[in-house]
Design an enzyme around this catalytic site. Structure first.
Site, mmCIF file in Angstrom:
data_model
loop_
_atom_site.group_PDB
_atom_site.id
_atom_site.type_symbol
_atom_site.label_atom_id
_atom_site.label_comp_id
_atom_site.label_asym_id
_atom_site.label_seq_id
_atom_site.Cartn_x
_atom_site.Cartn_y
_atom_site.Cartn_z
ATOM 1 N N GLN A 1 0.837 -1.199 0.000
ATOM 2 C CA GLN A 1 0.000 0.000 0.000
ATOM 3 C C GLN A 1 0.873 1.250 0.000
ATOM 4 O O GLN A 1 1.587 1.507 0.969
ATOM 5 C CB GLN A 1 -0.872 -0.041 1.254
ATOM 6 C CG GLN A 1 -1.706 1.197 1.470
ATOM 7 C CD GLN A 1 -2.523 1.063 2.744
ATOM 8 O OE1 GLN A 1 -3.549 0.429 2.740
ATOM 9 N NE2 GLN A 1 -2.059 1.659 3.818
ATOM 10 N N SER B 1 0.969 6.324 2.837
ATOM 11 C CA SER B 1 1.620 7.290 3.726
ATOM 12 C C SER B 1 2.884 7.884 3.117
ATOM 13 O O SER B 1 3.570 7.232 2.326
ATOM 14 C CB SER B 1 2.006 6.611 5.041
ATOM 15 O OG SER B 1 0.857 6.222 5.734
ATOM 16 N N SER C 1 4.749 -1.714 4.383
ATOM 17 C CA SER C 1 5.108 -3.075 4.781
ATOM 18 C C SER C 1 4.948 -3.994 3.582
ATOM 19 O O SER C 1 4.051 -3.827 2.764
ATOM 20 C CB SER C 1 4.250 -3.545 5.958
ATOM 21 O OG SER C 1 2.902 -3.284 5.727
ATOM 22 N N GLU D 1 -9.691 -1.807 6.236
ATOM 23 C CA GLU D 1 -8.578 -2.074 7.145
ATOM 24 C C GLU D 1 -9.063 -2.142 8.584
ATOM 25 O O GLU D 1 -8.703 -3.027 9.337
ATOM 26 C CB GLU D 1 -7.523 -0.976 6.999
ATOM 27 C CG GLU D 1 -6.337 -1.154 7.944
ATOM 28 C CD GLU D 1 -5.282 -0.069 7.777
ATOM 29 O OE1 GLU D 1 -5.656 1.078 7.484
ATOM 30 O OE2 GLU D 1 -4.104 -0.382 7.929
ATOM 31 N N GLU E 1 -5.064 8.862 18.424
ATOM 32 C CA GLU E 1 -5.591 10.231 18.529
ATOM 33 C C GLU E 1 -6.575 10.513 17.388
ATOM 34 O O GLU E 1 -7.664 11.066 17.602
ATOM 35 C CB GLU E 1 -4.446 11.245 18.509
ATOM 36 C CG GLU E 1 -3.603 11.256 19.781
ATOM 37 C CD GLU E 1 -2.727 10.014 19.954
ATOM 38 O OE1 GLU E 1 -2.426 9.344 18.943
ATOM 39 O OE2 GLU E 1 -2.363 9.706 21.103
#
Lengths: 393, 368
Positions: free
Chosen positions: A112, A115, A147, A230, A363
């Protein structure tokens, strides 16, 4: 014929025609896909039968009982858990035909490319550019925390296709061939000493427009569908009592009376309760999904599992005392999958620190629960209505 | 540990029947009970017996767990749990938990069919053990011919009971007796939770009816206390859900510093944490109710688990409700204090989390 009957008939036929004892894993998984038993809720011809999702449990149970080889989910979690449902929802017919079968058989591993160094929790800030050039897009940028990139054949890629649009509107979603020129994977060593993740550098990578998932500019919507998959996948599997991180701690407690301490006992029992309640909460979530009543508990459960993993692994090291001071191995290694239970306590403690960061920080998830579930007002934002290219960086 | 996950097949959702029952209870409570009426209990008002009569007449709560052939509704712990969620959400001052759940469980376990029928018909019963009890420790003694003497402190549901079920030590072991309430000195106590007040009982050479003796008596009392613990968890879920909902609604409109308070991240995250724990508590409470209903071998673990978890969640939700309401949360006018008092008293009733942790230590082989 009811769904259960159809499942039983088809599983029996699959097993009769492809004896698990003599059929290779890939051959068996191909046959299973073709029989519609990969994901029974997927359409016929795409690994499914168009049946209710919860019937998959029945398939898995029957096949496991017959000793059939399973998908190596640990090697291809992004493909099975995230890429497949996204391709099904947003892919063209050609894309579905091309990708789903080898994805299911794990002949093709997926990663993926979401990010970036400047876009983690604020994922809509991605800066990797995709510029249209004829039938292709030319992609340039840097991704991080990827990953499995070293094993991956394909990636789901989120990139900025229109810097003049506001940030959520200017992104598009692609399938990137990891073997293409310009894709460079570099291991990223982490706190455990291992390189489970990678940095991925994309330099003038040509992605055909035919590899786009969803419309141009629809990338944020497609990425959100992926992220929802996910969060459902996390905690989505039924596990036995003490099947999670509470297991090794409880076993250590039972096996080593000499390590016991009253204060640790209080903490252990409290965490045992928390772990068991989390297991039941997961079971309840799955029952709601199966009944067609998806709840908002997915995000909640991820918060719980992250906290539990960290508290349990911390307790375990204290319990082990002197042994807790010894670590297994700091050598740089490239693990094929994350196996928390099969590793030692020090690894568990360090790796669990990532549980409250990866897949949405705790958060951000609390904001999601507060805003989307409880309906509280959103955080004030400095990026609303401003074209992405004009945002301060 | 067994190969099959405990509770793998247990339905943790609510059935349509349960939701219909919930709607009936909620409807009566919304018509017949207001927060000021509950608050008035702290100023010496008596609980309104008509509320309980209405709940019993319209919804059949008195005999909900009593079998149909004994005049009850023949429902299971699952339905009783849903009723308790609603009663908790209203801090209702009615004897459902103490009479219809705990006392009825003891009566049915002891084979006291006639008394169970009387409870279904409207007689209120109470098990004469201290409210925090989780095991039998009789403070009353019985003579050979069934005359009881002794004191029992902190009994819930005794003030409005017509019959008391008294565990007593006899020369040959434990016995369980039924005693008409008018033969017992019942001394009201100023209780932390006046919506479920406790009272001290005194018995002096009182004539009583034997219900069970020996192991049967012990089993009846312990089953009743375990059922109380298991189903109290659902009351705690109801309390916690009310506190969360009410606080969220308030913080969507309350403004400070020119902003809606619920938009401040420090506040939002605390509410998100309460939500996470309330949803978790609901799963634990449902599991306890379902395993109790089915006589599942895991029910003792489930009861201790639910009490160990849910009691603290109800207190957390109530404490957060008081805090996040600001000054108004400290006032007598706002109902938050009623929920805090019930939640804190419930945390002690039928065993604190620490007591249930100790039980679990034995049940799941994690010894001290």
């Amino acid at each position: 014929m009811t769904g259960i009957d159809e499942i039983e008939t088809r599983v029996a036929k699959l097993l009769a025609e492809h004896d698990p004892a003599t059929t290779g894993t890939v051959d068996f998984l191909r046959a299973r896909f073709d029989a519609g038993l990969a994901w029974v809720h997927f359409p016929v011809g795409l690994g499914g039968l168009g049946l209710a999702r919860e019937l998959q449990n029945q398939v898995n149970t029957l096949l496991a009982a017959a000793g059939a080889p399973d998908t190596d989910g640990g090697r291809n979690p992004i493909g099975l858990g995230m890429a497949a449902p996204t391709i099904l929802a947003y892919g063209t017919d050609e894309q579905k035909q091309r990708y789903l079968r080898p994805l299911f058989t794990c002949e093709e591993i997926w990663c993926q490319l979401f990010s970036e160094p400047g876009a983690g929790s604020d994922l809509a800030g991605v800066a990797t550019r995709a510029v249209r050039d004829g039938d292709d897009w030319v992609v340039n940028g840097q991704k991080v925390w990827t990953s499995g990139a070293q094993n991956a054949r394909f990636a789901i890629l989120l990139a900025r296709s229109d810097p003049d649009a506001v940030k959520h509107a200017g992104m598009s979603y692609f399938v990137c061939d990891m073997t293409d020129p310009g894709v460079e994977v570099r291991p990223l060593r982490q706190i455990t000493g291992e390189a489970e993740f990678n940095e991925v550098f994309l330099t003038d990578v040509r992605v055909p427009d035919a590899n786009r998932l969803g419309a141009v500019g629809q990338g944020w919507e497609v990425a959100n569908a992926t992220l929802m998959s996910e969060r459902v996948a996390i905690g989505g599997n039924a596990s036995p009592r003490e099947g999670g991180m509470i297991g090794p701690v409880s076993r250590t407690w039972r096996a080593h009376p000499e390590l016991r301490d009253p204060e640790l006992h209080v903490r252990l029992l409290k965490l045992w309760v928390d772990a068991e309640v989390a297991r039941l909460t997961g079971a309840r979530l799955r029952q709601k999904l199966a009944a067609g009543r998806p709840g908002p508990e997915g995000s909640a459960l991820k918060l719980t599992f992250a906290r539990l993993a960290q508290q349990l692994s911390g307790l375990e090291l204290e319990l082990l005392g002197e042994d807790g001071l010894r670590y297994s191995d700091w050598t740089l290694r490239r693990p094929e999958k994350v196996d928390m239970i099969g590793r030692d306590a020090g690894y568990r403690y360090l790796r669990a620190k990532g549980n409250s960061i990866e897949g949405g920080t705790s958060e951000v998830l609390r904001n999601i629960v507060g805003e989307r579930v409880l309906g509280l007002p959103p955080e004030p934002r400095g990026d609303k209505g401003i074209p992405w290219k004009d945002l301060p960086r | 540990m067994s190969a099959v996950p405990p509770g793998a097949d247990v339905d943790l959702l609510y059935t349509d029947v349960e939701e219909a029952l919930r709607a009936s209870v909620r409807s009566v409570l919304s018509r017949r009970l207001s927060a000021p009426q509950v608050a008035a209990l702290y100023d010496g008002a008596a609980a309104d017996p008509a509320l309980w009569q209405t709940l019993s007449a319209e919804v059949g709560l008195a005999g909900l767990l009593v079998p149909e052939d004994l005049g009850g509704a023949g429902a299971t712990a699952r339905e009783a749990a849903v009723v308790l969620e609603e009663l908790g959400a209203a801090v209702a001052p009615v004897p459902f938990l103490t009479s219809s759940v705990v006392a009825v469980t003891a009566l049915l376990a002891a084979g006291a069919r006639d008394l169970a029928t009387e409870v279904a018909e409207g007689t209120i019963a109470a098990l004469a053990t201290p409210l925090p009890a989780t095991t039998v420790a009789p403070t009353v003694t019985a003579t050979a011919d069934g005359r009881l003497s002794g004191e029992i402190r902190s009994v819930a549901g005794a003030l409005d009971a017509g019959v008391l079920l008294v565990p007593a030590a006899a020369a040959d072991g434990l016995r369980l007796y039924a005693v008409p309430a008018d033969r017992v000195r019942i001394t009201p106590v100023v209780s932390l939770d006046m919506s479920r007040p406790i009272a001290d009982l005194g018995l002096t050479d009182v004539e009583a009816t034997l219900l069970a003796e020996g192991e049967a008596a012990r089993a009846a009392v312990e089953q009743a206390l375990e059922a109380g613990a298991a189903l109290l968890a659902s009351e705690q879920v109801g309390i916690a859900q009310w506190c969360l909902d009410t606080t969220v609604e308030y913080l969507k409109v309350r403004k400070q510093f020119g902003r809606v308070v619920g938009g401040f991240q420090a506040v939002k995250h605390r509410l998100a944490d309460v939500f996470v724990q309330v949803e978790s508590a609901r799963a634990a409470a449902r599991y306890a109710a379902a395993t109790l209903a089915e006589g599942d071998p895991d029910r003792s673990v489930a009861a201790a688990l639910a009490q160990a978890y849910c009691s603290d969640v109800a207190v957390l939700a109530a404490e957060e409700a008081v805090q996040l309401h600001g000054g108004i949360g400290m006032t007598w006018e706002h109902p938050a204090h009623l929920y805090l008092k019930r939640a804190k008293a419930d945390q002690i009733a039928y065993g604190t989390a620490a007591v249930h942790h100790a039980r679990l230590a034995g049940l799941v082989d994690l010894p001290a």
